[in-house]
Write an enzyme that holds these catalytic residues in place. Structure first.
Site, PDB file in Angstrom:
ATOM      1  N   THR A  92       1.448 104.795  52.176  1.00  0.00           N
ATOM      2  CA  THR A  92       0.056 105.716  50.839  1.00  0.00           C
ATOM      3  C   THR A  92       0.983 105.322  49.798  1.00  0.00           C
ATOM      4  O   THR A  92       2.287 105.004  49.729  1.00  0.00           O
ATOM      5  CB  THR A  92       0.561 106.651  51.518  1.00  0.00           C
ATOM      6  OG1 THR A  92      -0.156 107.598  52.795  1.00  0.00           O
ATOM      7  CG2 THR A  92      -0.868 107.443  50.125  1.00  0.00           C
TER       8      THR A  92
ATOM      9  N   GLY B 140       7.793 111.171  53.450  1.00  0.00           N
ATOM     10  CA  GLY B 140       8.405 111.585  53.956  1.00  0.00           C
ATOM     11  C   GLY B 140      10.129 111.211  53.846  1.00  0.00           C
ATOM     12  O   GLY B 140       9.816 110.401  54.625  1.00  0.00           O
TER      13      GLY B 140
ATOM     14  N   GLU C  71      -2.663 111.357  57.812  1.00  0.00           N
ATOM     15  CA  GLU C  71      -3.432 110.658  59.041  1.00  0.00           C
ATOM     16  C   GLU C  71      -4.627 110.787  59.429  1.00  0.00           C
ATOM     17  O   GLU C  71      -5.541 110.554  60.607  1.00  0.00           O
ATOM     18  CB  GLU C  71      -2.423 111.434  60.459  1.00  0.00           C
ATOM     19  CG  GLU C  71      -1.162 111.523  60.637  1.00  0.00           C
ATOM     20  CD  GLU C  71      -0.466 110.200  59.994  1.00  0.00           C
ATOM     21  OE1 GLU C  71      -0.518 109.410  60.413  1.00  0.00           O
ATOM     22  OE2 GLU C  71       0.551 110.389  59.653  1.00  0.00           O
TER      23      GLU C  71
END
Lengths: 661, 659
Positions: A139, A178, A421
């Site tokens: 992303t 993350g 997702e």
């Protein structure tokens, strides 16, 4: 134990353990789960102060500490089964995300599936031994679900046999991954590949980002934490900006597509393979929806049995709030939903495991339907669970708003799954695309199989002058199987309506894309109806597998409640399509309220069967023993504002003000 | 410079933004004053919220106290007073992040519940901040049901004192704002006992902290209740009382008094208490709820024209996400709701002013209607707007979850409004009780208050609409809402009667109908909202394009409500299946029309960038640049990484040799 809860448990008509075994997939699985739970919960290494009282930086630190220990202990105990690893991790982190999630869940698996044998030699063992900690950087700040829009570039330089990575704009900065902000020293970066002057689309590259040894960012790399979020305090979601950063040619993941030393591009064989991973992760989210909603229900229902408020009968003591019809109406349909989602999650997992064998042998025939189905179910279950968790919190009144209730934490941890997702609306439209395609096939005389096979009936019914699904009289509102048929008819009607509207837009000389956009609200509704039908069908099918009569009886009531509640909430669809009459809707509403009273005595046992350990539940309101109030007081005393009796702001601000006024 | 994607949206506005702003404010003069107040506050660095998202609970609390103290100074400097016209803008300007809000509730309760003598004693002290007050009603085990409170106040004739006690843990005061750390005094509600007899709940002024060094008074255990979902700046507190003695004069005695010998006297009507609750409920709609929704719409809509994602047509640039029908379907109904409830708020405000002047003439007959409407609307509007803000949050994709978007804090704050000042379900049941009573009266030919006279009409029949354009006629949809509200109320009433006639006790019958009753109360409020919105639009001046766009919003709000509750409208065939398809068609046609004015419509709310405090929603639309800059300010980037030395380094250097 609180007397109210004791009474509730004594009055249950079934043994909760038997239901727990069904949820776990057998008594042996339950035993093993509890064994692993005990390993973690009794381990002093995993104890720490209540996270609610720690700063973000402290929470991150605790998470890192526990993750390091976790990796070590997993290997020490020889726990290798993926489900057992999942349990262990979930108990260690109490259902929260942690900084190594992406390393374990994305970086390592991607190496396994997309790296060549040489690349595995170079990276896998160091990563397995945590000398390399990696993340998965897809992303970007300006681009999410639409992958083709990503802007990061990897330009091949044949002179040095290197890729030059760049973040050409602000919007191209990698954002959100993350573990990227502070933890990782490597990242798998997705970038547009340019070679020999041509763009070859998105490819994955292994990029070192921090110096091994000092952990300082490498020259050409700008990396950091994206700042505070709605939850996810333990996670260092990060940003990454690359300026002419060079990596060797061998760092492109080349199991499928390849760039040869001279820059020649070799295409991959099939791109459907990536479906597999997506299906797997989305199926996890369905399971997660079930678990998060179950936790919230456990807290809200136990607390509603302990809390007394107002009066139902003049002169009598204040009743348990669970005795109010409005409270039952808020909570019991959610309880039923949580069970429904458990069974759906298990179904997808099993189906995926069944067909993943076929996939590795090159048989991809079942994948498109499963892919389409999981997209929609991911969206349906996460939306519903998200709203349900909030409903549970509000059903706990003011105390639900305190972090000691645990529900705010469940909510903020869960709610991003509506977005990550695959954004939910986009997911619903993917399912819709499959539904419309199936509808078109049926219209042109072909037959379709699987969960959409009900569309085959449409052609037969077309001879009837009235609406396709007009067969109101046959629905029996006390029979789950008959209700599944009603949901099926609703789905058929909405799929047909959306497909026809789409066709009508196309006939207005609209471009395909415009027509699709102008029909998308209808298409989402059709997908929702389809998913709702699938869930009802799976729940109903599960009932027949339950051998214990008492368990089956209570689950049948819950299943009925689930189905009737869905009809009541969407009564417009059923009325408009002529599936049910006004009088039947009135009966549905009446039966629904009767079922609330029928389920009421088993409510606490039904949440006990979810079998959440108090440590894992993390809620003062939802404690198994129901000793809520004294523990709220104990909890509050530990609040950071209570560290001193007189807060420093008294001397800094209050006192001077009083002196001056 | 303004992002061209946002600039282009502003060039095509179909109406004058400035005029719409003035209409929202209630006149050009009000807009001017509001801007002056906002400007004075925002240009003062003490009120800055720049670092808010990075602060701990302790830091937020300290900042709130600092701002509250500074605000007193500022008000004197600017010549603003608590009763002046500027006051209502101050709260908006500081965005609620300020301490001592309960101090005002403390003062108001003394003014309403206290005797003249008590007012003369306490109000000047409070005004001078010689003491800081709070309001201690809710207990650990007891909330909305006030009669259930367990704190006791036993009168001791020998010393003429009340002895206050927390007899058990569930009786501890819990949640009162400003009580955890700040306040020195509180109005505590307790069951009054005289000579062993209980007289019910009464208010007492209790000192809890020393005025000298702020330490807790003897017999007092008090503190902060710990972290919450939001309101980090507020020290919501707990309070335990152990044989705390207060003089007889500390019981607020406007309505009830205990004589020195223990004789209990009551005077006047306590109904007036409802007025306080009503005031608070109406005030929170505009101050807490509408502002939050308007801000959320501003952020989400501006971001949706800056964000581009996927392609609508092959070969074109990625499309603005607001051009997707599904995105319009998410956001535009929320925008319409913001305007709809703005007009409802005006309606309630006017009703309140009118009722208030009646009450001053000692006419208390207006109270039940006012109470029922304020309860119902508090519930309906807080619920609706809370979901709406969450929709806005989720419509911003991943970035909505960043605190820097401003949306999470708007959401966590607004959702508390569904609970405080009366839990919503309970409030709706109060409205339902009023509706059922009026319905019976109306059917019996007795007079009922104006808002419910429609219940007397018994029209069966069908919706007369013949094509989708008919559903753009306010008469058609208002009639449909009215029909539904009557049907739901009358069927709930019939069901109640049935149950009672078949032998159920009244309270049992009530409990068995509560799900239906809640639905009826919601339908009533929904109907009044639609009706009032259409009437407001009709009265608007056609010039400046405002009436036209408001008409579109009104239509959208009404039709969206019908689709979202389709089953209720279809149920008795008032709207047919074919007509429901027309409603949907009209509704979908409206989306692209309103889409064109979406940005001007949120610009008209006129929030400054500072007050939005959002990296996604600022006026210039430089979203990504700002997100990147703000993230760098995060302590996680500015301070070192202690976890590295302690845990990561050993991990990476493989000192976990057992691996």
């Amino acid at each position: 134990m609180n007397a109210d809860l004791r009474r509730e448990r004594a009055a249950a008509t079934f043994q909760p353990e038997l239901l727990t075994h069904i949820l776990d997939g057998g008594a042996e699985r339950t035993r093993r789960r509890k064994e692993i739970e005990a390993l973690v919960i009794n381990d002093p290494d995993f104890q720490h102060e209540d996270l609610n009282f720690l700063s973000r930086s402290q929470r991150y630190e605790q998470a890192i500490r526990k993750s390091s220990l976790m990796v070590m202990k997993l290997r020490e105990y020889g726990i290798a089964d993926p489900e057992e690893i999942y349990w262990f991790k979930s108990f260690v982190h109490r259902g929260r995300p942690e900084p190594l999630d992406l390393h374990l869940g994305m970086f390592l698996p991607t190496l396994l599936t997309q790296a060549t044998p040489e690349q595995q030699d170079r990276f896998f063992m160091p990563a397995w031994n945590l000398e390399i900690i990696g993340t998965y950087a897809q992303t970007e700040m300006g681009h999410g679900t639409h992958l083709r829009g990503l802007e990061t570039t990897a330009t091949y330089d044949p002179a040095t046999q290197e890729f030059i990575l760049n973040s050409p704009t602000v919007t191209s900065i990698k954002w959100w991954p993350g573990g990227l902000g502070k933890t990782s020293n490597h990242a798998i970066v997705l970038a547009q590949l340019y070679t020999q002057g041509q763009c070859k689309g998105l490819h994955a590259f292994i990029v070192p980002i921090r110096q091994l040894g000092t952990h300082e960012p490498l020259p050409g790399i700008t990396v950091g934490d994206i700042g505070p979020k709605f939850g996810y305090d333990e996670m260092d979601n990060g940003y990454l900006k690359m300026d002419n950063f060079r990596i060797p040619r061998e760092n492109m993941l080349m199991k499928y597509a390849q760039v040869e030393p001279d820059g020649t591009y070799v295409k991959p064989l099939s791109d459907k393979l990536t479906y597999g991973t997506m299906v797997f992760i989305r199926s996890l989210i369905v399971g997660d929806s079930a678990r998060s909603l179950s936790r919230a229900c456990t807290i809200a229902i136990r607390y509603s049995a302990v809390r007394h408020q107002s009066e139902l009968k003049p002169g009598e003591p204040e009743p348990q709030i669970l005795d109010y019809q409005t409270q039952q109406y808020k909570l019991f349909p959610l309880l039923a939903t949580a069970y429904a989602f458990h069974f759906v999650g298990a179904y997808i997992k099993d189906t995926y495991q069944r067909i993943s064998g076929d996939i590795s042998e090159g048989d991809l025939s079942e994948l498109p339907e499963l892919h389409a189905l999981t997209a929609g179910l991911k969206a349906f279950t996460s939306w519903t669970a998200n709203a349900g968790i909030e409903e549970c919190r509000m059903a706990c009144g003011g105390h639900g708003y305190s972090r000691c209730s645990g529900i705010p934490d469940i909510y903020v941890t869960f709610t991003p799954s509506c977005t990550y997702e695959g954004e939910n609306t986009v997911m619903m439209l993917q399912t819709a695309r499959f539904l419309v395609k199936s509808y078109t096939q049926v219209s042109s005389g072909q037959r379709v199989t699987g969960m959409v096979s009900y569309l085959n009936d449409l052609s037969r019914q077309r001879i009837q002058p009235q609406h396709v699904a007009a067969r109101a009289v046959t629905v029996r509102i006390n029979d789950p199987v008959s209700l599944v048929d009603a949901y099926k008819a609703r789905a058929a009607r909405l799929v047909e309506a959306a497909a026809k509207n789409l066709q009508a837009e196309l006939n207005h000389r609209k471009s395909k894309e415009d027509a699709w956009n102008r029909t998308s609200v209808d298409l989402v509704r059709a997908s929702e109806a389809h998913c709702h039908y699938v869930i009802g069908k799976l729940f109903t099918a599960k009932l027949s597998e339950m051998s214990n009569a008492a368990v089956r009886a209570v689950m049948t009531e819950l299943c009925l409640l689930y189905m009737l509640y869905g009809i009541s909430k969407n009564s417009g669809d059923f009325l408009q399509a002529g599936i049910l009459t006004d009088a039947q809707i009135t009966q549905v509403n009446q039966r629904l309220k009767e079922l609330l009273a029928v389920i009421r005595p088993n409510a606490v046992a039904l949440v006990d069967a979810f079998d959440f350990h108090d440590v894992h539940l993390g809620s003062v309101l939802g404690r198994y023993d129901g000793n809520v109030y004294e523990n709220m007081f104990e909890w509050a005393k530990k609040s950071p504002l209570n560290k001193t009796e007189v807060h420093e702001s008294f001397h800094k601000h209050l006192k001077p003000m009083q002196a001056k006024l | 410079s303004v992002n061209p994607d946002l600039a282009s949206e502003r060039q095509t506005a179909s109406f004058s933004v400035e005029k719409l702003t003035a209409w929202l404010d209630g006149g050009v003069e009000c807009t001017r004053m509001r801007r002056a107040v906002v400007d004075a506050i925002e240009s003062d660095p003490v009120f800055s919220r720049e670092n808010q998202y990075f602060q701990s609970q302790n830091e937020r609390y300290e900042a709130a106290v600092r701002k509250a103290v500074h605000l007193q100074r500022k008000m004197r400097e600017m010549g603003w007073t608590e009763n002046g016209p500027e006051f209502k803008y101050i709260y908006r300007a500081v965005s609620g992040d300020v301490a001592f809000l309960l101090h005002r509730v403390f003062m108001r309760s003394i003014s309403v519940l206290g005797s003249d003598k008590q007012i003369a004693k306490w109000i000047p002290l409070a005004t001078q901040y010689q003491l800081i007050g709070s309001y201690a009603q809710t207990e650990l085990g007891h909330g909305t049901y006030i009669q259930g409170l367990e704190t006791t106040a036993v009168y001791d004739t020998t010393t003429q004192e009340f002895i206050l006690n927390t007899p058990k843990i569930s009786a501890m005061k819990w949640w009162p704002g400003d009580m955890g750390r700040s306040s020195t005094h509180t109005v505590a509600f307790a069951q009054l006992y005289i000579h062993g007899k209980c007289y019910g709940v009464h208010p007492f002024i209790v000192q809890i902290r020393s005025l000298r060094d702020h330490s807790l008074c003897p017999g007092i255990i008090a503190g902060d209740i710990g972290p919450k979902m939001s309101f980090e700046h507020a020290d919501n507190g707990f309070l335990m009382l152990q044989n705390v003695r207060v003089p007889r004069e500390n019981m607020l005695s406007n309505f009830c008094e205990v004589q020195p010998d223990g004789t209990y006297t009551r005077r006047g009507s306590e109904q007036i208490n409802y007025l306080t609750m009503t005031t608070v409920r109406i005030a929170l709609i505009s101050d807490e709820v509408l502002v939050a929704l308007m801000k959320a719409c501003t952020i989400a809509i501006r971001y949706s024209v800056v964000r581009r994602q996927s392609k609508l047509k092959p070969g074109e640039e990625e499309a603005k996400i607001l051009d997707y029908q599904t995105q319009q379907e998410k956001l535009l109904p929320q925008l319409a709701a913001a305007y709809a409830f703005h007009t409802t708020n005006d309606y309630l405000q006017k009703l309140f002013d009118k009722s208030y002047s009646e009450i001053q003439k000692n006419n208390l007959e207006v109270l039940p209607e006012l109470h029922a409407l304020s309860s119902g609307f508090k519930a309906v509007i807080t619920q609706h707007c809370t979901s709406a803000v969450e929709i806005c949050l989720r419509a911003c994709g991943g970035h909505g979850y960043s605190l820097l978007s401003g949306l999470p804090s708007l959401y966590t704050k607004i959702l508390a409004s569904c609970i405080y000042e009366g839990e919503n379900t309970i409030l709706l049941l109060q409205t339902a009780r009023f509706l059922i009573k009026c319905f019976m009266a109306a059917r019996a030919g007795q007079p009922v208050p104006p808002s419910v006279t429609y219940l007397a009409t018994e029209k069966l029949g069908k919706c007369p609409a013949r094509n989708k354009l008919d559903f753009l006629s306010p008469d058609i949809y208002t009639e449909a809402y009215q029909h539904t509200a009557i049907r739901l109320t009358s069927s709930a009433a019939a069901k109640l009667q049935d149950l009672v006639q078949s032998g159920a006790k009244k309270h049992d019958a009530w409990n068995q109908c509560t799900v239906q009753l809640v639905q009826a109360a919601k339908a009533h409020c929904h109907y009044i909202t639609v009706k009032n919105f259409t009437e407001t639009v009709e009265k608007l001046e056609p010039r400046a394009g405002i009436q036209k766009i408001m008409k579109h919003l009104c239509d959208l709000f009404a039709l969206h409500g019908i689709i979202s509750n389709a089953g209720v409208f279809l149920h008795d065939g008032y709207i047919s299946g074919a007509q429901m398809d027309m409603v949907t068609a009209s509704y979908l046609d409206l989306l692209p029309v309103i889409r064109k004015d979406a940005v001007p419509l949120v610009d008209a709310f006129d929030f400054t960038d500072k007050s939005l405090n959002s990296a996604l929603g600022s006026y210039d639309g430089q979203v990504y640049q700002r997100l990147y800059e703000w993230a760098q300010k995060s302590p996680t980037n500015k301070q070192g990484n202690p976890a590295y030395e302690r845990y990561l380094k050993p991990l990476l250097h493989n000192t976990l040799s057992k691996l």
